[in-house]
Design a protein around this motif. Structure first.
Motif, PDB file in Angstrom:
ATOM      1  N   THR A 174       6.808   7.741   1.205  1.00  0.00           N
ATOM      2  CA  THR A 174       7.155   7.025   2.424  1.00  0.00           C
ATOM      3  C   THR A 174       5.893   6.700   3.210  1.00  0.00           C
ATOM      4  N   ILE A 175       5.978   5.763   4.115  1.00  0.00           N
ATOM      5  CA  ILE A 175       4.846   5.382   4.946  1.00  0.00           C
ATOM      6  C   ILE A 175       4.557   6.486   5.956  1.00  0.00           C
ATOM      7  N   VAL A 176       3.289   6.828   6.106  1.00  0.00           N
ATOM      8  CA  VAL A 176       2.851   7.784   7.128  1.00  0.00           C
ATOM      9  C   VAL A 176       1.739   7.143   7.945  1.00  0.00           C
ATOM     10  N   LEU A 177       1.708   7.463   9.229  1.00  0.00           N
ATOM     11  CA  LEU A 177       0.753   6.851  10.146  1.00  0.00           C
ATOM     12  C   LEU A 177       0.214   7.871  11.137  1.00  0.00           C
ATOM     13  N   ALA A 178      -0.981   7.611  11.638  1.00  0.00           N
ATOM     14  CA  ALA A 178      -1.552   8.234  12.826  1.00  0.00           C
ATOM     15  C   ALA A 178      -1.447   9.749  12.871  1.00  0.00           C
ATOM     16  N   PRO A 179      -2.034  10.473  11.920  1.00  0.00           N
ATOM     17  CA  PRO A 179      -2.043  11.936  12.015  1.00  0.00           C
ATOM     18  C   PRO A 179      -2.957  12.409  13.146  1.00  0.00           C
ATOM     19  N   ARG A 180      -2.580  13.529  13.769  1.00  0.00           N
ATOM     20  CA  ARG A 180      -3.360  14.076  14.876  1.00  0.00           C
ATOM     21  C   ARG A 180      -3.363  15.599  14.800  1.00  0.00           C
ATOM     22  N   PHE A 181      -4.553  16.200  14.845  1.00  0.00           N
ATOM     23  CA  PHE A 181      -4.696  17.650  14.796  1.00  0.00           C
ATOM     24  C   PHE A 181      -4.276  18.307  16.114  1.00  0.00           C
TER      25      PHE A 181
ATOM     26  N   ARG B  91       0.815  -1.204   0.000  1.00  0.00           N
ATOM     27  CA  ARG B  91       0.000   0.000   0.000  1.00  0.00           C
ATOM     28  C   ARG B  91       0.854   1.262   0.000  1.00  0.00           C
ATOM     29  N   GLN B  92       0.469   2.207  -0.850  1.00  0.00           N
ATOM     30  CA  GLN B  92       1.059   3.537  -0.823  1.00  0.00           C
ATOM     31  C   GLN B  92       0.185   4.411   0.073  1.00  0.00           C
ATOM     32  N   LYS B  93       0.825   5.187   0.948  1.00  0.00           N
ATOM     33  CA  LYS B  93       0.074   5.962   1.918  1.00  0.00           C
ATOM     34  C   LYS B  93       0.519   7.418   1.903  1.00  0.00           C
ATOM     35  N   ARG B  94      -0.466   8.318   1.975  1.00  0.00           N
ATOM     36  CA  ARG B  94      -0.163   9.736   2.093  1.00  0.00           C
ATOM     37  C   ARG B  94      -1.228  10.415   2.931  1.00  0.00           C
ATOM     38  N   LEU B  95      -0.859  11.516   3.550  1.00  0.00           N
ATOM     39  CA  LEU B  95      -1.805  12.240   4.380  1.00  0.00           C
ATOM     40  C   LEU B  95      -2.755  13.050   3.522  1.00  0.00           C
ATOM     41  N   ALA B  96      -4.001  13.098   3.935  1.00  0.00           N
ATOM     42  CA  ALA B  96      -5.014  13.908   3.256  1.00  0.00           C
ATOM     43  C   ALA B  96      -5.921  14.525   4.306  1.00  0.00           C
ATOM     44  N   VAL B  97      -6.585  15.603   3.933  1.00  0.00           N
ATOM     45  CA  VAL B  97      -7.545  16.248   4.806  1.00  0.00           C
ATOM     46  C   VAL B  97      -8.817  16.519   4.008  1.00  0.00           C
ATOM     47  N   MET B  98      -9.968  16.419   4.665  1.00  0.00           N
ATOM     48  CA  MET B  98     -11.254  16.583   3.979  1.00  0.00           C
ATOM     49  C   MET B  98     -12.264  17.179   4.942  1.00  0.00           C
ATOM     50  N   ASP B  99     -13.392  17.643   4.401  1.00  0.00           N
ATOM     51  CA  ASP B  99     -14.514  18.020   5.247  1.00  0.00           C
ATOM     52  C   ASP B  99     -15.012  16.781   5.988  1.00  0.00           C
ATOM     53  N   TYR B 100     -15.722  16.992   7.078  1.00  0.00           N
ATOM     54  CA  TYR B 100     -16.151  15.859   7.894  1.00  0.00           C
ATOM     55  C   TYR B 100     -16.975  14.847   7.100  1.00  0.00           C
ATOM     56  N   ASP B 101     -17.652  15.309   6.032  1.00  0.00           N
ATOM     57  CA  ASP B 101     -18.525  14.429   5.252  1.00  0.00           C
ATOM     58  C   ASP B 101     -17.848  13.868   4.008  1.00  0.00           C
ATOM     59  N   GLY B 102     -16.533  14.043   3.882  1.00  0.00           N
ATOM     60  CA  GLY B 102     -15.791  13.450   2.775  1.00  0.00           C
ATOM     61  C   GLY B 102     -15.561  14.360   1.589  1.00  0.00           C
ATOM     62  N   ALA B 103     -16.079  15.564   1.615  1.00  0.00           N
ATOM     63  CA  ALA B 103     -15.904  16.501   0.495  1.00  0.00           C
ATOM     64  C   ALA B 103     -14.580  17.262   0.617  1.00  0.00           C
TER      65      ALA B 103
END
Length: 440
Positions: A206-213, A184-196
Motif C-alpha cells: 500500500t502507499i505510505v507517506l510522510a514518516p516522522r520519528f 511507484r511502489q512505496k515502503r518505509l525504510a530506516v537507515m544510518d544518516y549516511d545511507g548505510a
C-alpha cells in the motif's frame, strides 16, 4: 534493534605539551554563512591492539574520516604526507612533524576485540597549540554496531572543534520507492544518516507517506492508504509492528507529528470538505480540535519546547506559514515573500523554521527565523520539498525529484548556510526523509 553498549572511561594519559602551548589560541572552527576553508586534520590510523582487530580498525578509520570530511568543514591530509609513524596508542606526539604538513587536528585511536565486543579508544590533539583537546575516551559495542562506534568518535571530534552538538550517530526514516514513475511502489525504510544499514519497516502492498520519528526515536508515525483512504499509523521501530490510530468515521487523517514529549500527536483531519488541525492524546485517544478556519490547515510541527505549532494554511488565499499556541487560538502569519510556502519544520535549536517554497516555477528549501525574518533560500531545482533537521540543527535533508518520464526522487542534504549540497545514497529512489534524534 541491537542494544548498544557505551562506556566512558576516565581521562587517558596525554603526551608532552609543546613549550609554546600557552601562546596559542585553542583550535576551533567558527561556522559562518560565508565560504569556509576546510580544517586540515590527520588520522594516525586506528591501531589494532589484538590480532583480530585489523580489518575493524581500517573500517572504523574510514567511517570517521567520511563523517568529518562529509560536513565540508574538514579536509583529511593524505597518509602519504605523514612524517611521524604512530604505531602505538601511547606514542608521544611529535607536534613539529604534524605542524610541518599543516595538520591542525590529529586523531589517534586504537581498536581491540574484547569479550565478544569491539573496544575503541581515541584522543584528539590540537597540533599548533601542542595540547590534547579534552579527555581521551573509550567506547565499546557489539561487532554488529561497529559503525555506531565510528560515528560516536566522529561526533566527539566534531563537537570539540566546532562547539556544536553532534549528529552523526543518528538515523533517517524515509519512503523507499521502486517501479515505474506512474506506478511507484512505496515502503518505509530506516537507515544510518549516511545511507548505510538500510532496513525495511513495511512492505509495498500500500502507499505510505510522510514518516516522522518520535523524540526518543523508538516510534514512527506515517500516513497509509491501506483502508483506501489516508489514515495515520504508528509503528514501533524495534519490532516493525504497527497499529492504526483511532479515527472519526467518514474522515481522512494525515500529516502527523509527535509532540516533543511523545504524549500527543498533532495532525490534519479532513471532514465534510474542510481540513483542520487536531491534537490526539496517545494514551487515551482523546482528540482536540485546534483550528476552525474554512481553509486547508496541514503540515503541523511543534516547537522544541512544545508550546507552539507552526503549520501551513491557505487562509490568506495562497499557502503561507503560521504559528499558533499549542492549545489552539489565534495564529500569526510569518511568511510574506513571493510564492507559496509549505511543509514547515521547527529546528531542534528552536531558532529557525525550515520550509518548502514554490516561486516562478522553481522549488526551494529555505529557512527563516521564527518571526519570519531573515528568510534564506538554500536550494533551487525542478522539485525540492519536505525538509527535515539533523539533531543538532546544522544540516537539512530533503527530497529532490528530477523532471520527465524517467525522473526519480532522491534524498539530498545541505548545510543551513547553503553550503555542502550533496546526495545521500539509497538503494533506489527515495523520498520523505525524517531525521531521528541522536541515538542513545
Amino acid at each position: 534493534m541491537m542494544r548498544f553498549v557505551l562506556t566512558m572511561l576516565a581521562a587517558l594519559l596525554i603526551g608532552p605539551v609543546a613549550a609554546f602551548a600557552q601562546d596559542q589560541e585553542p583550535l576551533h572552527i567558527t561556522i559562518t554563512d560565508g565560504v569556509i576553508e576546510p580544517l586540515p586534520f590527520a588520522i594516525a590510523g586506528f591501531i589494532p591492539e589484538t590480532p583480530d582487530a585489523a580489518d575493524m580498525a581500517s573500517q572504523l578509520t574510514q567511517v570517521v574520516s567520511n563523517d568529518l570530511t562529509g560536513t565540508g568543514l574538514f579536509r583529511e591530509i593524505p597518509k602519504s604526507a605523514y612524517i611521524q609513524n604512530i604505531s602505538a596508542f601511547d606514542t608521544s606526539v611529535k607536534y613539529s612533524d604534524w605542524q610541518a604538513i599543516n595538520a591542525q587536528a590529529l586523531i589517534v585511536g586504537a581498536v581491540s576485540m574484547q569479550g565478544g565486543k569491539v573496544a575503541v579508544k581515541f584522543r584528539l590533539f590540537d597540533v599548533f597549540s601542542g595540547q590534547q583537546m579534552g579527555d581521551g575516551q573509550q567506547l565499546a559495542a557489539s561487532p554488529a554496531s561497529w559503525r555506531r562506534l565510528a560515528h560516536k568518535v566522529a561526533d566527539v571530534v566534531y563537537s570539540r572543534i566546532t562547539g556544536e552538538g553532534p549528529y552523526f550517530d543518528s538515523r533517517v526514516v524515509f519512503v523507499s520507492e521502486s517501479g515505474p514513475k506512474g506506478n511507484r511502489q512505496k515502503r518505509l525504510a530506516v537507515m544510518d544518516y549516511d545511507g548505510a544499514n538500510v532496513t525495511y519497516l513495511t512492505d509495498a502492498s500500500t502507499i505510505v507517506l510522510a514518516p516522522r520519528f518520535s523524540r526518543d526515536g523508538t516510534k514512527v508515525l506515517y500516513t497509509t492508504f491501506e483502508t483506501g483512504f489516508p489514515r495515520i499509523k504508528m509503528l514501533d521501530v524495534a519490532t516493525a509492528s504497527a497499529r492504526l490510530l483511532p479515527e472519526v468515521p467518514g474522515t481522512m487523517t494525515f500529516a502527523p507529528r509527535f509532540s516533543p514529549d511523545g504524549s500527543k500527536i498533532v495532525y490534519s483531519m479532513e471532514q465534510n470538505g474542510n481540513t483542520d488541525l487536531w491534537m490526539m492524546d496517545v494514551a487515551s485517544g482523546q482528540t482536540q480540535r485546534l483550528t476552525t478556519s474554512p481553509s486547508i490547515e496541514t503540515s503541523p510541527s511543534f516547537s522544541p519546547d512544545g508550546s507552539r505549532i507552526v503549520f501551513e494554511s491557505d487562509r490568506s488565499g495562497t499557502q503561507q506559514l503560521y504559528i499558533m499556541p499549542v492549545a489552539g487560538g489565534d495564529a500569526t502569519r510569518i511568511s510574506f515573500g513571493d510564492g507559496r510556502y509549505s511543509t514547515p519544520v521547527w529546528s531542534p535549536r528552536g531558532d529557525m523554521i525550515a520550509f518548502t517554497k514554490q516561486n516562478q516555477g522553481r522549488f526551494h528549501i529555505g529557512v527563516m527565523r521564527t518571526d519570519g525574518s531573515e528568510e534564506r533560500l538554500l536550494t533551487s531545482s525542478f522539485l525540492d520539498e519536505g525538509p527535515t533537521w539533523s539533531p543538532n540543527g546544522r544540516v537539512i535533508m530533503f527530497t529532490r525529484e528530477t523532471p520527465g518520464a524517467q525522473g526519480e526522487a532522491a534524498l539530498y542534504s545541505v548545510d543551513i548556510s547553503g553550503r555542502n549540497l550533496k546526495k545521500t545514497p539509497t538503494p533506489g529512489p527515495a523520498s520523505d526523509p525524517a531525521w531521528s534524534p541522536l541515538l542513545p
